[in-house]
Scaffold this motif. Structure first.
Motif, PDB file in Angstrom:
ATOM      1  N   LEU A  91       4.691  55.817  80.474  1.00  0.00           N
ATOM      2  CA  LEU A  91       5.413  54.560  80.698  1.00  0.00           C
ATOM      3  C   LEU A  91       4.510  53.396  80.324  1.00  0.00           C
ATOM      4  CD1 LEU A  91       8.024  53.268  82.216  1.00  0.00           C
ATOM      5  CD2 LEU A  91       6.398  52.910  84.083  1.00  0.00           C
ATOM      6  N   GLY A  92       5.084  52.371  79.722  1.00  0.00           N
ATOM      7  CA  GLY A  92       4.321  51.179  79.389  1.00  0.00           C
ATOM      8  C   GLY A  92       5.006  49.921  79.904  1.00  0.00           C
ATOM      9  N   ILE A  93       4.208  48.950  80.338  1.00  0.00           N
ATOM     10  CA  ILE A  93       4.724  47.646  80.761  1.00  0.00           C
ATOM     11  C   ILE A  93       3.857  46.582  80.099  1.00  0.00           C
ATOM     12  CG2 ILE A  93       5.351  46.158  82.698  1.00  0.00           C
ATOM     13  CD1 ILE A  93       5.177  48.616  84.520  1.00  0.00           C
ATOM     14  N   GLN A  94       4.483  45.681  79.363  1.00  0.00           N
ATOM     15  CA  GLN A  94       3.771  44.613  78.667  1.00  0.00           C
ATOM     16  C   GLN A  94       4.391  43.266  79.001  1.00  0.00           C
ATOM     17  OE1 GLN A  94       4.169  46.102  74.500  1.00  0.00           O
ATOM     18  NE2 GLN A  94       1.975  45.750  74.419  1.00  0.00           N
ATOM     19  N   TYR A  95       3.585  42.224  78.811  1.00  0.00           N
ATOM     20  CA  TYR A  95       4.125  40.876  78.943  1.00  0.00           C
ATOM     21  C   TYR A  95       3.520  39.981  77.871  1.00  0.00           C
ATOM     22  CZ  TYR A  95      -0.298  39.496  81.188  1.00  0.00           C
ATOM     23  OH  TYR A  95      -1.627  39.239  81.453  1.00  0.00           O
ATOM     24  N   VAL A  96       4.287  38.968  77.471  1.00  0.00           N
ATOM     25  CA  VAL A  96       3.842  37.991  76.482  1.00  0.00           C
ATOM     26  C   VAL A  96       4.552  36.675  76.768  1.00  0.00           C
ATOM     27  CG1 VAL A  96       5.618  38.754  74.830  1.00  0.00           C
ATOM     28  CG2 VAL A  96       3.617  37.495  73.995  1.00  0.00           C
ATOM     29  N   PRO A  97       3.850  35.544  76.689  1.00  0.00           N
ATOM     30  CA  PRO A  97       4.521  34.263  76.919  1.00  0.00           C
ATOM     31  C   PRO A  97       5.615  34.018  75.881  1.00  0.00           C
ATOM     32  CG  PRO A  97       2.134  33.991  76.959  1.00  0.00           C
ATOM     33  CD  PRO A  97       2.402  35.370  76.432  1.00  0.00           C
ATOM     34  N   LYS A  98       6.708  33.426  76.313  1.00  0.00           N
ATOM     35  CA  LYS A  98       7.774  33.093  75.381  1.00  0.00           C
ATOM     36  C   LYS A  98       7.310  32.018  74.413  1.00  0.00           C
ATOM     37  CE  LYS A  98      11.629  34.321  78.424  1.00  0.00           C
ATOM     38  NZ  LYS A  98      12.901  33.888  79.063  1.00  0.00           N
ATOM     39  N   ILE A  99       7.750  32.152  73.178  1.00  0.00           N
ATOM     40  CA  ILE A  99       7.461  31.171  72.133  1.00  0.00           C
ATOM     41  C   ILE A  99       8.748  30.409  71.838  1.00  0.00           C
ATOM     42  CG2 ILE A  99       6.768  30.849  69.720  1.00  0.00           C
ATOM     43  CD1 ILE A  99       5.015  33.342  70.015  1.00  0.00           C
TER      44      ILE A  99
ATOM     45  N   CYS B 119      -5.128  42.142  70.004  1.00  0.00           N
ATOM     46  CA  CYS B 119      -5.746  42.899  71.111  1.00  0.00           C
ATOM     47  C   CYS B 119      -4.756  43.791  71.861  1.00  0.00           C
ATOM     48  CB  CYS B 119      -6.451  41.951  72.083  1.00  0.00           C
ATOM     49  SG  CYS B 119      -7.943  41.206  71.389  1.00  0.00           S
ATOM     50  N   THR B 120      -3.687  44.184  71.221  1.00  0.00           N
ATOM     51  CA  THR B 120      -2.735  45.125  71.800  1.00  0.00           C
ATOM     52  C   THR B 120      -1.822  45.597  70.678  1.00  0.00           C
ATOM     53  OG1 THR B 120      -1.180  45.495  73.631  1.00  0.00           O
ATOM     54  CG2 THR B 120      -1.058  43.351  72.521  1.00  0.00           C
ATOM     55  N   THR B 121      -0.650  46.097  71.012  1.00  0.00           N
ATOM     56  CA  THR B 121       0.307  46.553  70.002  1.00  0.00           C
ATOM     57  C   THR B 121       1.697  46.578  70.636  1.00  0.00           C
ATOM     58  OG1 THR B 121       0.767  48.348  68.423  1.00  0.00           O
ATOM     59  CG2 THR B 121      -0.200  48.996  70.528  1.00  0.00           C
ATOM     60  N   LEU B 122       2.559  47.508  70.191  1.00  0.00           N
ATOM     61  CA  LEU B 122       3.898  47.679  70.760  1.00  0.00           C
ATOM     62  C   LEU B 122       4.718  46.388  70.742  1.00  0.00           C
ATOM     63  CD1 LEU B 122       2.962  50.027  73.764  1.00  0.00           C
ATOM     64  CD2 LEU B 122       4.140  50.692  71.674  1.00  0.00           C
ATOM     65  N   PHE B 123       5.355  46.077  71.853  1.00  0.00           N
ATOM     66  CA  PHE B 123       6.295  44.961  71.920  1.00  0.00           C
ATOM     67  C   PHE B 123       5.633  43.622  71.631  1.00  0.00           C
ATOM     68  CE2 PHE B 123       8.272  41.580  74.491  1.00  0.00           C
ATOM     69  CZ  PHE B 123       9.550  41.569  73.950  1.00  0.00           C
ATOM     70  N   VAL B 124       4.403  43.425  72.114  1.00  0.00           N
ATOM     71  CA  VAL B 124       3.711  42.161  71.851  1.00  0.00           C
ATOM     72  C   VAL B 124       3.570  41.966  70.348  1.00  0.00           C
ATOM     73  CG1 VAL B 124       1.579  40.850  72.139  1.00  0.00           C
ATOM     74  CG2 VAL B 124       2.515  42.134  74.069  1.00  0.00           C
TER      75      VAL B 124
ATOM     76  N   ILE C 246       9.489  47.061  79.078  1.00  0.00           N
ATOM     77  CA  ILE C 246       9.296  48.334  79.766  1.00  0.00           C
ATOM     78  C   ILE C 246       9.640  49.424  78.757  1.00  0.00           C
ATOM     79  CG2 ILE C 246      10.055  49.812  81.661  1.00  0.00           C
ATOM     80  CD1 ILE C 246      10.743  47.192  83.175  1.00  0.00           C
ATOM     81  N   THR C 247       8.688  50.276  78.484  1.00  0.00           N
ATOM     82  CA  THR C 247       8.850  51.258  77.427  1.00  0.00           C
ATOM     83  C   THR C 247       8.435  52.627  77.936  1.00  0.00           C
ATOM     84  OG1 THR C 247       8.189  51.831  75.156  1.00  0.00           O
ATOM     85  CG2 THR C 247       6.529  50.783  76.513  1.00  0.00           C
ATOM     86  N   SER C 248       9.105  53.666  77.473  1.00  0.00           N
ATOM     87  CA  SER C 248       8.750  54.995  77.976  1.00  0.00           C
ATOM     88  C   SER C 248       8.990  56.064  76.933  1.00  0.00           C
ATOM     89  CB  SER C 248       9.548  55.317  79.236  1.00  0.00           C
ATOM     90  OG  SER C 248      10.848  55.785  78.904  1.00  0.00           O
ATOM     91  N   CYS C 249       8.310  57.177  77.149  1.00  0.00           N
ATOM     92  CA  CYS C 249       8.476  58.375  76.329  1.00  0.00           C
ATOM     93  C   CYS C 249       9.168  59.416  77.192  1.00  0.00           C
ATOM     94  CB  CYS C 249       7.107  58.851  75.852  1.00  0.00           C
ATOM     95  SG  CYS C 249       7.146  60.292  74.773  1.00  0.00           S
ATOM     96  N   ARG C 250      10.505  59.326  77.251  1.00  0.00           N
ATOM     97  CA  ARG C 250      11.325  60.216  78.075  1.00  0.00           C
ATOM     98  C   ARG C 250      10.884  60.189  79.539  1.00  0.00           C
ATOM     99  NH1 ARG C 250      12.703  65.312  73.975  1.00  0.00           N
ATOM    100  NH2 ARG C 250      13.914  64.037  72.527  1.00  0.00           N
TER     101      ARG C 250
ATOM    102  N   HIS D   2      -2.792  35.392  76.118  1.00  0.00           N
ATOM    103  CA  HIS D   2      -2.213  35.408  77.460  1.00  0.00           C
ATOM    104  C   HIS D   2      -1.220  36.564  77.615  1.00  0.00           C
ATOM    105  CE1 HIS D   2      -3.729  31.286  76.899  1.00  0.00           C
ATOM    106  NE2 HIS D   2      -4.019  31.380  78.180  1.00  0.00           N
ATOM    107  N   SER D   3      -1.479  37.651  76.886  1.00  0.00           N
ATOM    108  CA  SER D   3      -0.640  38.846  76.921  1.00  0.00           C
ATOM    109  C   SER D   3      -1.486  40.042  77.342  1.00  0.00           C
ATOM    110  CB  SER D   3      -0.042  39.132  75.546  1.00  0.00           C
ATOM    111  OG  SER D   3       0.696  38.027  75.069  1.00  0.00           O
ATOM    112  N   ALA D   4      -0.806  41.083  77.788  1.00  0.00           N
ATOM    113  CA  ALA D   4      -1.503  42.337  78.107  1.00  0.00           C
ATOM    114  C   ALA D   4      -0.490  43.458  78.215  1.00  0.00           C
ATOM    115  CB  ALA D   4      -2.292  42.219  79.413  1.00  0.00           C
ATOM    116  N   GLY D   5      -0.999  44.675  78.173  1.00  0.00           N
ATOM    117  CA  GLY D   5      -0.137  45.834  78.336  1.00  0.00           C
ATOM    118  C   GLY D   5      -0.808  46.881  79.205  1.00  0.00           C
ATOM    119  N   TYR D   6       0.014  47.569  79.985  1.00  0.00           N
ATOM    120  CA  TYR D   6      -0.475  48.644  80.849  1.00  0.00           C
ATOM    121  C   TYR D   6       0.301  49.921  80.543  1.00  0.00           C
ATOM    122  CZ  TYR D   6      -2.722  44.833  83.297  1.00  0.00           C
ATOM    123  OH  TYR D   6      -3.494  43.731  83.586  1.00  0.00           O
ATOM    124  N   LEU D   7      -0.413  51.015  80.370  1.00  0.00           N
ATOM    125  CA  LEU D   7       0.188  52.306  80.055  1.00  0.00           C
ATOM    126  C   LEU D   7      -0.139  53.300  81.162  1.00  0.00           C
ATOM    127  CD1 LEU D   7      -0.663  52.520  76.261  1.00  0.00           C
ATOM    128  CD2 LEU D   7       1.647  52.601  77.201  1.00  0.00           C
TER     129      LEU D   7
END
Length: 289
Positions: free
Chosen positions: A276-284, A116-121, A232-236, A152-157
């Protein structure tokens, strides 16, 4: 039974990085002015950003079908019977469904989930899957751990240029023009709550307010009994990164681990420069980045 983890370039991994972690890798395709590139093979984020700086409007598509078949057939020859697929959200791409169909045609067993997302997760879950497989865990157990983390993860762009969203069909051209005139900064969410699709979480008038809204929502969503990885991810968008790091450090627990990456190419195509993107994911347990 012999299993292999497979992911795509929505994870931000390159072919070399995936090989280093014993992960099968399939690149999504990016087309720029009629020229086709394979993400993570012969195109990296900075090269894509340069094309966008020149005013290009790239498009994306699924990994080449022949490449999928070649990879799976080579794995079969090595004795692989089971595939653990960790792909970008089915709400964003049909890649997972296509890979399942290819595997079924070749008689291979598939273990998968919709993250249900992509990128770092996606990257984190793919690396976690490879680590757990190396430790001898069964595919079903691996999928269960990944599913819990994904749930229990999500991302905001936060995009700066709404024209790319309009070009990709995420906004109408009129809405993009109006939003630009009014200086509206939409905070977009991609998560289980949005069924893996891009949805508008908030609309604010400044970039700093958008960053604050996203981090405040992440705090609200977090389980105080779990530790998290933050991307925390960004395109310039260096100033946006600085603002996001400050907001995370001010708002979230000290136990979070912060990672900073360029915005991966296949997503940057749709969000544009300055996003800009901000994502979170629980540590495994046992998975270190």
């Amino acid at each position: 039974m012999k299993a292999k983890v497979i992911t795509d370039s929505g994870s931000g991994l390159t072919l070399k990085e995936a090989n280093d972690h014993n992960i099968g890798f399939l690149p999504l395709q990016i087309t720029v002015d009629g020229e086709l590139f394979l993400d993570g093979y012969n195109l990296d984020p900075e090269e894509l950003y340069q094309y966008m700086e020149e005013g290009k409007m790239p498009t994306t598509s699924q990994p080449p079908l022949l490449m999928q078949e070649d990879l799976f057939e080579s794995l079969q020859k090595d004795g692989v019977t089971d595939l653990i697929l960790v792909n970008l959200s089915t709400g964003l791409s049909g890649t997972n469904a296509t890979l399942q169909a290819t595997a079924k045609r070749l008689g291979m067993k598939v273990h998968t989930l919709d993250i249900c997302t992509t990128l770092f997760v996606q990257k984190y879950l793919a690396l976690a899957a490879a680590k757990m497989l190396e430790e001898g865990k069964e595919p079903e157990e691996i999928i269960a751990v990944l599913q819990d983390a994904a749930d229990h993860s999500a991302g905001y762009l936060i995009p700066d240029d709404l024209d790319h969203l309009a070009a990709g069909g995420r906004l109408t051209p009129m809405a993009a023009k109006l939003g630009g005139m009014l200086k509206i900064k939409p905070v977009l969410e991609v998560s289980p709550k949005t069924q893996g699709k891009v949805d508008v979480y908030q609309k604010v008038r400044t970039f700093s307010k958008a960053v604050k809204k996203a981090v405040e929502q992440i705090k609200e969503d977090m389980d105080p009994n779990r530790e998290y990885e933050i991307l925390i991810t960004s395109c310039r968008c260096d100033q946006g990164v600085e603002a996001a790091v400050a907001a995370v450090q001010e708002t979230l627990p000290e136990t979070v681990s912060i990672h900073i990456d360029p915005l991966y190419a296949v997503i940057a195509v749709h969000t544009g420069l300055g996003s800009l993107g901000i994502q979170y994911v629980p540590k495994i347990d046992g998975v270190e980045l």
